[in-house]
Write an enzyme that holds these catalytic residues in place. Structure first.
Site, PDB file in Angstrom:
ATOM      1  N   LYS A  26       0.835  -1.201   0.000  1.00  0.00           N
ATOM      2  CA  LYS A  26       0.000   0.000   0.000  1.00  0.00           C
ATOM      3  C   LYS A  26       0.874   1.258   0.000  1.00  0.00           C
ATOM      4  CE  LYS A  26      -3.949  -0.510   2.130  1.00  0.00           C
ATOM      5  NZ  LYS A  26      -4.665  -0.847   3.381  1.00  0.00           N
ATOM      6  N   ARG A  96      -3.374   2.986   8.561  1.00  0.00           N
ATOM      7  CA  ARG A  96      -3.660   1.782   7.775  1.00  0.00           C
ATOM      8  C   ARG A  96      -2.473   0.832   7.793  1.00  0.00           C
ATOM      9  NH1 ARG A  96      -4.692   4.764   2.073  1.00  0.00           N
ATOM     10  NH2 ARG A  96      -6.028   2.981   1.649  1.00  0.00           N
ATOM     11  N   GLY A 105      -6.272 -10.790   8.465  1.00  0.00           N
ATOM     12  CA  GLY A 105      -5.808 -10.804   9.841  1.00  0.00           C
ATOM     13  C   GLY A 105      -5.053  -9.553  10.232  1.00  0.00           C
ATOM     14  N   MET A 107      -4.456  -5.485  10.840  1.00  0.00           N
ATOM     15  CA  MET A 107      -5.360  -4.524  11.453  1.00  0.00           C
ATOM     16  C   MET A 107      -6.203  -3.790  10.414  1.00  0.00           C
ATOM     17  SD  MET A 107      -4.734  -1.219  13.858  1.00  0.00           S
ATOM     18  CE  MET A 107      -4.863  -0.070  12.503  1.00  0.00           C
ATOM     19  N   ARG A 363      -3.502  -1.009  -6.490  1.00  0.00           N
ATOM     20  CA  ARG A 363      -2.685  -2.227  -6.416  1.00  0.00           C
ATOM     21  C   ARG A 363      -3.104  -3.135  -7.556  1.00  0.00           C
ATOM     22  NH1 ARG A 363      -5.702  -4.755  -1.151  1.00  0.00           N
ATOM     23  NH2 ARG A 363      -7.766  -4.679  -2.054  1.00  0.00           N
ATOM     24  N   HIS A 481      -6.176 -41.922  -0.006  1.00  0.00           N
ATOM     25  CA  HIS A 481      -6.284 -42.662  -1.262  1.00  0.00           C
ATOM     26  C   HIS A 481      -7.234 -41.965  -2.233  1.00  0.00           C
ATOM     27  CE1 HIS A 481      -8.129 -45.857  -3.800  1.00  0.00           C
ATOM     28  NE2 HIS A 481      -6.861 -46.186  -3.949  1.00  0.00           N
ATOM     29  N   SER A 793      15.107 -41.207 -12.450  1.00  0.00           N
ATOM     30  CA  SER A 793      13.838 -40.520 -12.258  1.00  0.00           C
ATOM     31  C   SER A 793      13.657 -40.390 -10.757  1.00  0.00           C
ATOM     32  CB  SER A 793      12.708 -41.332 -12.874  1.00  0.00           C
ATOM     33  OG  SER A 793      11.478 -40.734 -12.548  1.00  0.00           O
ATOM     34  N   GLY A 795      11.941 -40.318  -7.581  1.00  0.00           N
ATOM     35  CA  GLY A 795      10.647 -40.690  -7.019  1.00  0.00           C
ATOM     36  C   GLY A 795      10.508 -39.954  -5.694  1.00  0.00           C
ATOM     37  N   CYS A 860       9.259 -37.890 -11.026  1.00  0.00           N
ATOM     38  CA  CYS A 860       7.953 -38.483 -11.288  1.00  0.00           C
ATOM     39  C   CYS A 860       7.075 -38.518 -10.045  1.00  0.00           C
ATOM     40  CB  CYS A 860       8.108 -39.875 -11.865  1.00  0.00           C
ATOM     41  SG  CYS A 860       8.885 -41.029 -10.735  1.00  0.00           S
ATOM     42  N   TYR A 880      13.267 -33.170 -17.361  1.00  0.00           N
ATOM     43  CA  TYR A 880      11.813 -33.153 -17.457  1.00  0.00           C
ATOM     44  C   TYR A 880      11.164 -33.321 -16.092  1.00  0.00           C
ATOM     45  CZ  TYR A 880      11.846 -38.238 -16.887  1.00  0.00           C
ATOM     46  OH  TYR A 880      12.018 -39.498 -16.386  1.00  0.00           O
TER      47      TYR A 880
HETATM   48  P1  ADP Z   1      -8.057  -2.118   3.011  1.00  0.00           P
HETATM   49  O1  ADP Z   1      -6.707  -2.690   2.787  1.00  0.00           O
HETATM   50  O2  ADP Z   1      -8.955  -2.919   3.822  1.00  0.00           O
HETATM   51  O3  ADP Z   1      -8.660  -1.635   1.724  1.00  0.00           O
HETATM   52  P2  ADP Z   1      -7.649   0.668   3.486  1.00  0.00           P
HETATM   53  O4  ADP Z   1      -6.690   1.299   4.393  1.00  0.00           O
HETATM   54  O5  ADP Z   1      -7.364   0.803   2.063  1.00  0.00           O
HETATM   55  O6  ADP Z   1      -7.801  -0.835   3.928  1.00  0.00           O
HETATM   56  O7  ADP Z   1      -9.014   1.304   3.737  1.00  0.00           O
HETATM   57  C1  ADP Z   1     -10.197   1.115   4.384  1.00  0.00           C
HETATM   58  C2  ADP Z   1     -11.127   2.191   3.829  1.00  0.00           C
HETATM   59  O8  ADP Z   1     -10.776   3.452   4.361  1.00  0.00           O
HETATM   60  C3  ADP Z   1     -11.011   2.329   2.326  1.00  0.00           C
HETATM   61  O9  ADP Z   1     -12.277   2.508   1.769  1.00  0.00           O
HETATM   62  C4  ADP Z   1     -10.163   3.549   2.151  1.00  0.00           C
HETATM   63  O10 ADP Z   1     -10.428   4.193   0.939  1.00  0.00           O
HETATM   64  C5  ADP Z   1     -10.562   4.410   3.353  1.00  0.00           C
HETATM   65  N1  ADP Z   1      -9.486   5.316   3.726  1.00  0.00           N
HETATM   66  C6  ADP Z   1      -8.243   4.985   4.106  1.00  0.00           C
HETATM   67  N2  ADP Z   1      -7.493   6.078   4.331  1.00  0.00           N
HETATM   68  C7  ADP Z   1      -8.304   7.137   4.110  1.00  0.00           C
HETATM   69  C8  ADP Z   1      -8.108   8.548   4.168  1.00  0.00           C
HETATM   70  N3  ADP Z   1      -6.929   9.081   4.473  1.00  0.00           N
HETATM   71  N4  ADP Z   1      -9.155   9.342   3.880  1.00  0.00           N
HETATM   72  C9  ADP Z   1     -10.336   8.783   3.551  1.00  0.00           C
HETATM   73  N5  ADP Z   1     -10.585   7.491   3.480  1.00  0.00           N
HETATM   74  C10 ADP Z   1      -9.582   6.647   3.746  1.00  0.00           C
HETATM   75 MG    MG Z   2      -8.083  -0.439   0.561  1.00  0.00          MG
END
Ligand code: ADP
Ligand code: MG
Ligand code: MG
Length: 906
Positions: A26, A96, A105, A107, A363, A481, A793, A795, A860, A880
């Protein structure tokens, strides 16, 4: 001093897309977008290195971090014209997580950090929108208490007692009491009161105050991101995906922009191309007056992005293209720019604050198998990417989805579930359920589609499994099996569906209180392990012209050949269709299991239970024509292609008759008493049959068995040559550990060869002689083995078994504990253990070549169809890989990618 912080934004950007390891996916892409001068709200990324140091310091921030944060904040403040924590003009930020690739998992994002008693009035004054400020505040409280105060602190409330749910309930009760339909209907006064009650509830439940100071909020959120890296879900996900713990996660702190400031504000997500079909169409969803997660949360039906991509669910809703045409055009231009820049489909997030567009994420977008194929081919044709890039765009593992019919995902959404099990064989199938292999065969003969349901399967069920459209078992794991056989055939199969209580006598099946009878219809999704009631619609994945074109381009880059493991002409033909270039493993014993094998099996049993050399010779002579015919039939299908024929491998007792009827039949044929049959069978029993009297050892004790097989091979070849064909047999000796074993069998081979030349009066009978390398000792003395063997080969099933000392059939009882405790990060029977088993392979390669530079090398084991293992084989310099027919395309693609990515390895 280590630099932990990298800024991004309109004025200053320090990172770029190439720094995913340091900045996370990100953060790296936010920096890249900022560099491209896209409207990215300013912010900074705390590196993954900082996360690692945080854990090195036992959960403490490095000393210099805070100062760096304050400096970075100051830069953002000057760009945004707001100050974090300032009562008059407060800056709010989001916090984020962001590892190298997104993973479950981690945050959840916290929005509106910095809002507190001190900053609320200032923000109200500035925005002149009290409702908006309290909506943002209640969101902050809900998210923060959940992810920072509860989850990151590892408080584990009982089911349904979590703080998030409690607060949501309070909000829903309020809405019910006051008759509010939507969140947006709640009055400002009510929101205000709700926030106060939230804070009280938090104090009660979590025994801590909701932080009322912007800096505390921010530092708490940053720490929570780091902690989530070691949360239970994240850890177990890493185990499954073989992701090292040392990657760490980055943290992104970014100026908030608000999509919830009224009707000129909005938020949305989009894909630069359709992620389901791959169509070159801008595709997405958006909501007016909403913040971040509202679009994906499903509380409101999102609007379509443009007119072109409206669907039946949202066609009545206005698109962004219609509602805000200028902003749509700006976004569309960004879409084109990002595609041209990244040369791949991007998944983007955007927010519009009072008529201004901001980019919050981009992404590489996830896509279906079909979309992946279509986009890769389209981009090649558009001239955006070259062939090598295109070949690497498809994950070999998803090819499975393209080669088998699947359950229509739309039908699946509304289907009634019966049970869940392990996804052992891919694709989908429907059929009437039957409970015995015989019934499966019978019903199939009268053109019925059947699903064979068994407690677990054993080799005697093989014909029933063959006849069935799918196999379902109540017990067994991914290497049971049923699973192995089904995967080998590419048959839909679910194993270990523990909820099924099967009664073979009454031909009934219970799941809880539901009862199903023989003949009832089920549909199986073998790719996901789901069992459904009734017949669901299927989607056919047959003849895909584009797929063929894709694969033929991939084939140009491959350095290794791809062969198949096949024991019958039918399997061989399937594999040829999938592009196999030979057979890497033809197991001679399988001719005693398949269809119409009764007679051959009977003769084999007669041979096995023979007491004297003479008895055995007679039985072998009777058996000979069957063996010859089987071998000939497959060699004929594989004309002009190499076929590795393995001499008899399993311990003999596996073939001993079990039923009274069969035992009596053998007794009669041998003119002995049935008691004598029992006695002889018993003598064949071993305590460790897998390392007992099997493989080459049988040929040492009973050379006449090897003799019969080798003679059959040469005569089959001679007859084919006379008929103008070109058979290319490779005779392979199994379970060897000593070069003298090879010398011993080679004498038999030479003798049979010379004899066949004479008998058939032909000039040449070309063949290769070689061995399986499946015992560590054989790998270590490969130089000596190569004096006799023209090919090896590997195994790797047995080699893994013997290297680890893990019995392949018994790993079910402990493998999970090994994985859970991180003693192993993967099942070595699925993915080759490169460290030790791989070490033996590379040792054998090197030593074998020392003796015989032109030695042919292949693999194989099951690993031959596993992409990671195929890459290893490429690096190890094998000629192979060989795998089951349905995996041939997977191996072809993996081998092509290996050759492209590791062109310098060979
Ligand atoms: P995820 O990986 O779950 O997408 P994000 O961090 O991208 O987590 O975002 C969760 C939501 O919060 C997304 O919809 C994102 O666009 C929004 N968001 C994140 N940062 C901001 C920000 N600075 N201003 C407004 N919205 C945000
Ligand atoms: Mg996002
Ligand atoms: Mg073996």
């Amino acid at each position: 001093m280590t630099k932990y912080i990298y800024e991004f934004g309109p004025n200053k950007t320090e990172g770029d897309a190439s720094q995913k390891n340091l900045l996370g996916g990100k953060g790296a892409n936010l920096a890249e977008m900022a560099k491209l001068k896209l409207p990215v709200p300013p912010g900074f990324t705390i590196s993954t290195e900082c996360c690692n140091h945080y854990f090195d310091l036992n959960g403490r921030f490095p000393d210099t971090l805070e100062e760096e944060i304050l400096n970075a904040l100051a830069n953002i403040e000057s760009q945004a014209g707001m100050v974090f924590g300032d009562p008059g003009n407060p800056l709010l930020v989001s916090c984020r997580s962001g590892a190298r690739s997104s993973m479950p998992g981690m945050m959840e994002t916290i929005l509106n950090v910095g809002l507190c008693t001190a900053t609320i009035p200032g923000l109200i004054k500035k925005t002149n929108n009290e409702w908006f400020v309290y909506d943002a505040y209640r969101r902050l409280i809900m998210m923060y208490s959940d992810v920072v105060m509860e989850k990151a602190e590892q408080l584990r409330p009982k089911d349904g007692m979590g703080i998030r749910l409690n607060l949501e309930m309070m909000m829903n009760n309020l809405k019910n009491d006051k008759g509010y339909n939507n969140d947006t209907d709640i009055s400002t006064e009510d929101l205000k009161a709700l926030c106060e009650r939230f804070k009280k509830k938090i104090k009660e439940d979590l025994k801590a105050d909701f932080p009322d100071n912007p800096k505390d909020q921010l530092m708490g959120a940053i720490g929570a991101v780091f902690k989530s890296w070691n949360g239970k879900r994240a850890v177990s996900y890493r185990r499954i995906e073989h992701i090292p713990d040392t990657w760490g996660t980055a943290v992104n702190v970014q100026t908030m922009v608000f999509g919830n400031m009224g009707d000129t504000s909005a938020t949305g997500v989009a894909f630069t191309r359709d992620p389901a079909t791959g169509d070159n169409k801008f595709y997405g969803e958006w909501l007016v007056n909403a913040q971040g997660e509202d679009v994906v949360a499903g509380t409101r039906t999102p609007n379509p992005l443009n007119i072109d991509t409206k669907n039946s669910q949202n066609k009545h809703l206005p698109s962004l293209e219609e509602s805000m045409p200028q902003l749509y055009t700006q976004l569309f231009d960004i879409r084109n720019l990002l595609e041209a820049h990244y040369k791949d489909m991007q998944d983007i997030e955007f927010t519009i604050q009072e008529g201004r567009l901001y980019m919050l994420q981009c992404r590489v977008g996830k896509r279906t198998a079909t979309a992946a194929l279509n986009m890769a081919m389209d981009m090649l044709e558009e001239g955006t990417i070259d062939e090598k890039t295109m070949v690497c765009r498809l994950d070999p593992k998803i090819l499975d989805d393209m080669l088998h019919p699947i359950v229509d995902p739309n039908a699946e959404k509304t289907a009634v579930k019966v049970a869940e099990g392990l996804p052992a064989g891919p694709g989908g199938a429907w059929g009437q359920i039957v409970f015995t292999a015989e019934d499966a065969v019978q019903w199939a003969k009268s053109d019925k589609n059947v699903i064979l349901v068994r407690e677990e399967t054993n080799p005697e069920d093989i014909e029933g499994m063959r006849a069935a459209a799918a196999v379902l078992t109540a017990r067994g794991g991914m290497t049971s099996h049923a699973a192995l056989v089904a995967r080998g055939w590419g048959k839909c199969c679910i194993v270990g569906a523990g909820a099924l209580k099967i009664n073979v006598e009454t031909k009934e099946l219970r799941v809880g209180t539901r009862v199903f009878k023989e003949g009832d219809i089920f549909t199986l999704n073998g790719t996901r392990g789901m069992v459904y009631q009734g017949q669901l619609k299927m989607k056919d994945a047959s003849e895909n012209v584009r797929f063929k074109a894709f694969m033929s381009i991939a084939d140009k880059y491959r350095a290794m050949q791809v062969r198949t493991n096949a024991d019958t002409p039918a399997d061989a033909m399937t594999a040829l269709d999938f592009g196999a270039q030979g057979i890497g493993l033809f197991r001679t014993e399988h001719m005693f299991y398949g269809a119409d094998s009764d007679k051959a099996l009977f003769l084999l049993r007669k041979m096995i239970l023979s007491k004297t050399h003479e008895e055995r010779e007679i039985a072998l002579e009777e058996l000979f024509p069957f063996v010859k015919e089987e071998i000939k039939a497959t060699l004929q299908v594989m004309d002009n292609l190499p076929v590795t024929i393995r001499l008899l491998d399993p311990p003999l007792h596996e073939f001993v008759p079990q039923s009274r009827e069969n035992q009596q039949e053998i007794a009669d044929a041998l003119h002995i008493d049935i008691e004598e049959v029992f006695k002889r069978s018993e003598q064949l029993l071993e305590s460790n049959p897998m390392i007992g009297h099997r493989g080459v050892r049988l040929g040492i004790t009973y050379p006449e068995i090897s003799h019969m097989q080798v003679k059959a091979i040469f005569e089959a070849c001679a007859e084919l040559i006379k008929a103008g064909k070109n058979p290319m047999p490779e005779i392979m000796v199994p379970v060897t550990c000593n070069e003298k074993e090879l010398a011993f069998v080679r004498d038999i081979v030479t003798q049979c060869h010379d004899q066949a030349l004479k008998t058939y009066e032909i000039e040449a009978l070309p063949y290769l002689y070689g061995t399986m390398i499946e015992i560590p000792r054989a790998a270590l003395i490969a130089d000596k083995m190569a004096e006799y063997a023209q090919f090896f080969s590997f195994g790797t099933n047995d080699l893994t078994q013997m290297t680890f000392g893990f019995s392949r059939d018994d790993i079910g009882s402990f493998m999970n504990d090994y994985i859970d405790n991180a003693i192993l990060s993967f099942d070595p029977f699925e993915t080759l253990d490169q460290e030790a088993v791989g070490g033996l392979v590379t040792t054998a390669v090197e030593r074998g070549r020392r003796t015989r530079p032109e030695i042919k090398l292949g693999i194989c084991g099951e690993h031959g169809g596993d992409p990671e293992s195929v890459i290893f084989c490429h690096k190890a310099g094998l000629n192979y890989v060989s795998c089951s027919p349905y995996r041939v395309p997977i191996a072809r693609l993996a081998a092509a990618q290996a050759a492209i990515m590791y062109s310098d390895c060979r």
